[in-house]
Write an enzyme that holds these catalytic residues in place. Structure first.
Site, PDB file in Angstrom:
ATOM      1  N   SER B 128       0.834  -1.204   0.000  1.00 37.35           N
ATOM      2  CA  SER B 128       0.000   0.000   0.000  1.00 37.35           C
ATOM      3  C   SER B 128       0.874   1.263   0.000  1.00 37.35           C
ATOM      4  CB  SER B 128      -0.919  -0.076   1.222  1.00 37.35           C
ATOM      5  OG  SER B 128      -1.949   0.857   1.140  1.00 37.35           O
ATOM      6  N   ASP B 282      -8.436  -5.305  -5.881  1.00 39.30           N
ATOM      7  CA  ASP B 282      -8.194  -4.080  -5.121  1.00 39.30           C
ATOM      8  C   ASP B 282      -9.006  -2.959  -5.759  1.00 39.30           C
ATOM      9  OD1 ASP B 282      -7.066  -1.772  -3.878  1.00 39.30           O
ATOM     10  OD2 ASP B 282      -5.194  -2.864  -3.549  1.00 39.30           O
ATOM     11  N   HIS B 311      -7.870  -4.917  -1.380  1.00 44.11           N
ATOM     12  CA  HIS B 311      -6.626  -4.296  -0.940  1.00 44.11           C
ATOM     13  C   HIS B 311      -5.993  -5.081   0.206  1.00 44.11           C
ATOM     14  CE1 HIS B 311      -3.678  -1.189  -0.616  1.00 44.11           C
ATOM     15  NE2 HIS B 311      -3.924  -1.029   0.669  1.00 44.11           N
TER      16      HIS B 311
END
Lengths: 336, 336
Positions: B128, B282, B311
């Site tokens: 991320s 995601d 995600h």
């Protein structure tokens, strides 16, 4: 006032609560023919009013006023039909009862039958929450509804959509001015913030990547966020929004005594010719959920809107999508 | 205290602002070998701290402490490295300067070179916002970084992700207690609401459809929303969150004097072997954006995590996804 009111009297809702002096606001377009065979019902979406549906209605258009009699009933809670904002105590404001999609359609059925004496409906169509109502019409009145054409909407609210709506509610509930619905002034910070939350959901990743908001006249992403989204919920009543969101979160065509929660059975029971049009990149009414449902409706065609406009492919603001939806509507209306 | 502090002195940021007495909090695992060739840098993600990265680190694990020296630097703004919450006036609270991913990586480079005398880095990896830093390492120090393995992250913040973050910020900014960052008590309603907004984005539609939250021990959707999400941002400092979100919204490996905004050039300049692992579902760091970038990195493999965990496929909480990521890391570490 450019619409009519249909008085429903005291209405007992699915919840068991009796709503006194309930009413539906509606508008009609075109003329009902002699044998009452040309009616189209076109319910409104979340936060919308009848005029938001007019992009498909008119002479020579998909919902052709020369041929059809189009009834647009306003969703309960939208501020024109019975709503938190227009109901007297004790059911005003946050005390407005919980209303289901099933309730909405049952009351629309009263309008259609009692007011107009209609026995068969040529088509029910609608976008988003209008699509939820469209599927409900097909399941609640299978012998009455000849065709359904829901776009960017499903037959129930699937779990991720429930979660997405939690996020839409969140900033409003976090605004201290909201006061559990007993606000004395509008919770404008929360209402504005809803637009920011919605912005990422309403259109697809590709829409933003390709800056398609330019087609709407916005030059920059910030212009689009401020100009299109920040104001989109600002003028609306917070309790009305929350009432409609409750209706949305609990939508399910089988959540009633007809089907007792048997969703598959409810889908199988729809007799109407169906053209189901999800947005290919809709982030909450997903094409996957839509395809699952379509496969279980006996006489249904799956026709995704191949668009990067996400949920708003069904909003009537992108000419290509509008053309596609209009063509599908014309096609299904020609089916005998 | 289970971590170390590296004092950076007065640091001039990309913005031109001088942050006095800046520091990085970091933790190391394993031992640096004699020729300093076994270093791995593994930066933290939004809202995380070093311990959140430990699921990949250990004896015999993907980041094997028997073989490698792993440095986990904490993101600026996360409350351990220099942050709004731990910086004295005049740069405390909402006056904390805007920090970029480029700044973060430049300061991490000082830690790596000055503290440890490392000249080559075997691998940079991260999830991320950790992936944003990973790409930046590759672009900022192309001759120093031998391998990169970003997962569920991209080389810049694409427009839709910018919009999604606007929605994450929205409920906090709508909380009257926030007071433009000068809160005297935590804006808990806003902080809790962030979790509700995030819930729909963190996991995919399919994750909710299939109730995969049961694998995390939650029996119902409401348990998951209340137990997992409502508390996830509650204990964090609001200004810290906003500082990190600013960093995230403005991430771009080319937004610096090295590349002058030429994103394609920055991607082409990455010399490291790259294994790029987006989550297939995601919703914000999309596989489409990731594939676009991977195609432009000379020596890169595109290896999507085929998972419905969205995600959070990169979060280390789903064994199948963890196994996949670990296998990819082992594989790239074996590349000469």
């Amino acid at each position: 006032m450019d619409y009519e009111i249909f008085e429903l009297g005291d209405v007992t809702l699915q919840s068991g609560v009796m709503l006194p002096d309930a009413f539906l606001a509606y508008k009609t377009y075109g003329r009902l023919n002699a044998d009452r065979s040309n009616a189209i019902v076109y319910p409104t979406a979340f936060g919308d009013r009848h005029h938001n549906n007019e992009w498909l209605i008119g002479e020579g258009m998909a919902l052709d006023t020369e041929k059809y009699f189009i009834i647009v009933p306003n969703l309960l809670g939208n501020g024109l039909s019975s709503s938190p904002s227009n109901t007297p105590p004790p059911f005003d404001k946050s005390n407005f009862p919980q209303v289901t999609i099933f309730d909405n359609v049952r009351l629309q059925h009263q309008l259609v039958t009692r007011k107009f004496g209609i026995e068969k409906i040529a088509l029910v169509t609608g976008w988003s929450m209008g699509a939820l109502q469209t599927f409900q019409w097909g399941a609640s009145y299978p012998d009455m509804v000849e065709r359904i054409a829901p776009f960017a909407g499903t037959a129930k609210t699937w779990p991720h959509t429930f979660v997405f709506i939690e996020g839409v509610k969140a900033p409003l509930l976090a605004d201290a001015l909201w006061r559990n619905g007993n606000y004395t002034e509008p919770p404008t910070a929360g209402l504005r913030a809803i637009g920011r939350v919605y912005a990422g959901w309403g259109f697809s990743q590709a829409f933003y990547r390709e800056e398609s908001f330019r087609q709407l006249g916005y030059r920059t992403l910030n212009d689009f966020l401020a100009g299109f989204w920040d104001r989109s919920f600002l003028g609306l009543d917070a309790n009305n929004l929350l009432a409609m969101l409750w209706t949305w979160q609990h939508a399910d065509i089988s959540a009633n005594s007809m089907y007792c929660g048997d969703f598959e059975k409810a889908l199988r029971s729809i007799k109407a010719h169906a053209t189901v049009m999800p947005g290919r990149m809709d982030l909450y009414f997903t094409p996957e959920d839509s395809e699952y449902e379509t496969r279980r409706i006996p006489n249904a065609n799956f026709r995704p809107i191949e668009s990067i406009w996400g949920h708003f492919a069904g909003r009537g603001i992108n000419p290509d999508d509008t053309e596609f939806i209009a063509a599908q509507l014309k096609q299904i209306l020609d089916v005998c």
